[in-house]
Design a protein around this motif. Structure first.
Motif, short mmCIF file in Angstrom:
data_model
loop_
_atom_site.label_atom_id
_atom_site.label_comp_id
_atom_site.label_asym_id
_atom_site.label_seq_id
_atom_site.Cartn_x
_atom_site.Cartn_y
_atom_site.Cartn_z
N LEU A 1 9.00 -1.50 8.68
CA LEU A 1 10.16 -2.50 9.06
C LEU A 1 10.98 -2.25 8.33
CD1 LEU A 1 11.34 -5.47 10.78
CD2 LEU A 1 9.94 -6.39 8.47
N GLU A 2 10.47 -1.79 6.83
CA GLU A 2 11.45 -1.86 5.41
C GLU A 2 12.30 -0.25 5.89
OE1 GLU A 2 10.61 -1.06 0.48
OE2 GLU A 2 9.23 -3.42 2.24
N LYS A 3 11.08 0.63 6.83
CA LYS A 3 11.41 2.63 6.72
C LYS A 3 12.92 2.06 7.65
CE LYS A 3 7.48 4.77 5.85
NZ LYS A 3 6.63 5.72 5.91
N GLU A 4 12.71 0.98 9.23
CA GLU A 4 13.86 1.43 9.79
C GLU A 4 14.62 0.35 9.14
OE1 GLU A 4 15.34 0.77 13.47
OE2 GLU A 4 13.68 2.16 12.50
N ILE A 5 14.98 -0.77 8.21
CA ILE A 5 16.00 -1.59 7.09
C ILE A 5 16.82 -0.34 6.36
CG2 ILE A 5 16.96 -3.30 6.08
CD1 ILE A 5 14.88 -4.60 7.81
N TYR B 1 -8.82 -10.49 -2.11
CA TYR B 1 -9.05 -9.57 -2.75
C TYR B 1 -8.25 -9.39 -2.85
CZ TYR B 1 -12.63 -9.61 1.56
OH TYR B 1 -13.73 -9.72 2.15
N PRO B 2 -8.75 -10.55 -4.66
CA PRO B 2 -8.03 -10.41 -5.57
C PRO B 2 -7.18 -8.87 -5.65
CG PRO B 2 -8.51 -11.76 -6.05
CD PRO B 2 -9.57 -10.94 -4.55
N GLY B 3 -7.65 -8.52 -6.03
CA GLY B 3 -7.71 -6.36 -6.29
C GLY B 3 -6.70 -5.48 -4.79
N LEU B 4 -6.43 -5.83 -3.74
CA LEU B 4 -5.85 -6.25 -2.78
C LEU B 4 -4.49 -6.94 -2.87
CD1 LEU B 4 -5.85 -3.99 -0.07
CD2 LEU B 4 -6.38 -6.58 1.05
N VAL B 5 -3.16 -5.49 -3.68
CA VAL B 5 -1.90 -5.98 -3.46
C VAL B 5 -1.17 -5.40 -2.84
CG1 VAL B 5 0.07 -5.97 -5.76
CG2 VAL B 5 -2.47 -6.18 -6.75
N GLN B 6 -0.23 -6.75 -2.03
CA GLN B 6 0.84 -6.11 -0.95
C GLN B 6 2.17 -6.13 -1.35
OE1 GLN B 6 -0.72 -7.73 2.85
NE2 GLN B 6 -2.22 -8.46 2.48
N ASP B 7 3.15 -5.75 -0.97
CA ASP B 7 4.22 -6.39 -1.58
C ASP B 7 5.54 -6.30 -0.35
OD1 ASP B 7 6.48 -6.29 -2.81
OD2 ASP B 7 7.09 -3.68 -3.49
N ASN B 8 5.92 -7.43 -0.80
CA ASN B 8 6.91 -8.37 0.23
C ASN B 8 8.28 -8.04 -0.22
OD1 ASN B 8 7.51 -9.51 2.37
ND2 ASN B 8 7.28 -11.25 1.58
N ASN C 1 -4.72 -4.99 7.30
CA ASN C 1 -3.73 -3.59 7.49
C ASN C 1 -2.42 -3.20 8.01
OD1 ASN C 1 -5.22 -2.50 5.22
ND2 ASN C 1 -7.28 -1.75 6.24
N GLU C 2 -3.24 -4.13 8.92
CA GLU C 2 -2.17 -4.03 10.42
C GLU C 2 -0.95 -5.08 10.03
OE1 GLU C 2 -0.39 -3.20 13.53
OE2 GLU C 2 -2.04 -2.85 13.28
N LYS C 3 -0.72 -5.93 9.34
CA LYS C 3 0.53 -6.40 8.73
C LYS C 3 0.62 -5.64 7.46
CE LYS C 3 0.85 -10.52 7.95
NZ LYS C 3 1.15 -11.75 7.13
N LYS C 4 0.36 -5.18 7.10
CA LYS C 4 0.94 -3.99 5.55
C LYS C 4 1.69 -2.77 6.47
CE LYS C 4 -0.68 -1.67 1.62
NZ LYS C 4 -1.45 -1.38 0.67
N LYS C 5 1.24 -2.26 7.66
CA LYS C 5 1.64 -1.25 8.02
C LYS C 5 3.05 -1.22 8.68
CE LYS C 5 -2.55 1.13 9.03
NZ LYS C 5 -3.63 1.99 10.48
N GLU C 6 2.65 -2.91 9.24
CA GLU C 6 4.31 -3.48 9.93
C GLU C 6 5.62 -3.61 9.81
OE1 GLU C 6 5.47 -7.31 12.96
OE2 GLU C 6 2.79 -6.42 12.42
N ALA C 7 5.22 -3.61 8.16
CA ALA C 7 5.84 -3.78 6.98
C ALA C 7 6.60 -2.87 6.91
CB ALA C 7 5.19 -4.98 5.96
N GLU C 8 6.11 -2.42 6.06
CA GLU C 8 7.07 -0.85 6.27
C GLU C 8 6.90 -0.14 6.86
OE1 GLU C 8 2.83 1.20 5.41
OE2 GLU C 8 2.63 0.67 3.35
#
Length: 412
Positions: free
Chosen positions: A233-237, A307-314, A224-231
């Motif tokens: 970062l993406e918003k800032e970019i 947890y295959p149900g947990l999908v992330q987007d890079n 979750n922390e990685k996901k929040k950091e990625a979000e």
């Protein structure tokens, strides 16, 4: 005459197809060997990077990423080695068939040659040959008999040379066959080792999954922390790219240039258009943003291995590199911005209406407004002291659209 010509055409066609088939198989074997060498190099790099992190690898997420990457590349190596073995088996089978056909052909040639030698022996004396000519009823018949004897001797000599050539060809084919069988056996032995390591890594993966599930809360918290950091970062970019677009359009309008109605596209000068065209023309050929490194997480959506149900987007690619590695520009351009997020720097390089973004830098070698060239170092990549991981996040945009770096960077 037409029948003879057709036979020769068919003969040359068969020879051409046979030669081309061998050439095509040779090229395929070379391509597979190159691929295998690249995969072995990548496995070695991954192993070195994971060994470098050593006992500092406290992050469960980091450990899982490393094991999964090793398994993925090892499976590709296993597949390529199997393809090489299958291709060699096909070549061996073809050579065995060629050897059998050549042996039969050689047998017939030798039998014919022996028969010709016997006939030659019966008429070997000069007197017999002279009597054969003198017994002719006409001068023309005598001439024909002399020509026949000359052609017979020439044919006998050629047959002997053909037998020598065919014998040599057979010996070379047999040597080639022995070498191919040895190479195939070596590949089979190597593949046994690959599969053994693959099973070991899969066991490690299962043990890690079991350990993660025992500490489920900690693992999910890291995710979750990685996901929040990625979000973040993406918003800032996205925000900074939109600001850069707006600024380019204001400048163009102030200079009296025509600005397109699409508000989410850069207004380009003639020089910037040329750079953008060159950048676009180099799709699939851009250099890596690091000199040494491997992709740990690719572009787009992916399922969590535990947890295959947990999908992330890079939105870009994550590249693990050795400690002390530097990020470098993948193409010429201008540094249009540098931001600091959570103590780490992000460098934005503009290439016409394309933007390349280099995230997670600890030291900077450039400043806003600098012109850079391909391979120019931009800064040193941050190394996490808790996990020991040195990781660059690399993104490519065209205006505000995210692009897949794996399609733009050479062999990424």
């Amino acid at each position: 005459m037409k029948q003879v010509s057709a036979k020769w055409v068919l003969f040359f066609f068969v020879c051409f197809c046979s030669a081309w088939g061998g050439f095509a198989q040779s090229k395929e074997q070379e391509a597979l060997q190159r691929k295998r060498t690249e995969l072995l190099r990548e496995i070695n790099q991954i192993q070195q990077l994971l060994s470098q992190q050593g006992s500092q690898r406290k992050s469960l997420v980091t450990q899982m990423e490393g094991v999964n990457k090793k398994i993925l590349v090892r499976e590709q190596l296993n597949k390529v080695t199997n393809q090489q073995i299958n291709l060699l088996s096909s070549e061996i089978k073809k050579n065995e068939k060629n050897i059998k056909e050549l042996e039969n052909e050689l047998k017939v040639l030798k039998e014919n040659y022996a028969e010709m030698i016997r006939k030659s022996y019966k008429n070997k004396s000069q007197q017999n040959r002279l009597m054969f000519v003198l017994a002719s009823e006409t001068f023309f018949q005598a001439y024909k008999r002399m020509e026949y004897m000359r052609q017979f001797r020439s044919h006998l000599k050629k047959q002997g040379a053909v037998i020598q050539d065919k014998t040599k060809e057979l010996q070379e084919l047999n040597q080639s066959l022995l070498a191919q069988r040895a190479e195939k056996q070596d590949l089979i032995e190597e593949n046994r080792g690959i599969r053994a390591k693959l099973e070991s890594e899969k066991t490690e993966q299962q043990e890690l999954i079991a350990a993660i599930k025992q500490k489920e809360g900690g693992y999910l918290a890291q995710i979750n922390e990685k996901k929040k950091e990625a979000e973040r970062l993406e918003k800032e970019i996205d925000r900074l790219i939109k600001e850069a677009i707006a600024e380019s359009r204001r400048k163009a309008a102030a200079n009296g240039s025509t600005v397109s109605s699409a508000s989410n596209t850069f207004a380009l000068t003639p020089e910037e258009k040329m750079i953008a065209n060159n950048f676009s023309a180099n799709k699939g050929k851009l250099i890596w943003p690091v000199e040494r490194g491997v992709v740990s997480i690719g572009f787009g959506k992916y399922s969590d291995p535990v947890y295959p149900g947990l999908v992330q987007d890079n939105s870009g690619v994550n590249i693990i590199a050795p400690e002390g590695e530097e990020a470098r520009a993948v193409f010429e351009g201008e540094v249009i911005n540098i931001t600091i997020t959570l103590g780490k720097a992000i460098v934005y390089v503009k290439h016409g209406n394309y933007i390349t973004t280099y995230c997670n830098l600890a030291e900077l070698y450039v400043k806003k407004g600098d012109r850079v060239i391909a391979k120019q170092p931009l800064g040193k990549i941050f190394t996490n002291k808790h996990t020991g991981k040195t990781e660059l996040k690399f993104l490519i945009y065209k205006n505000t659209d995210k692009l897949n770096p794996e399609l733009w960077v050479y062999k990424m």
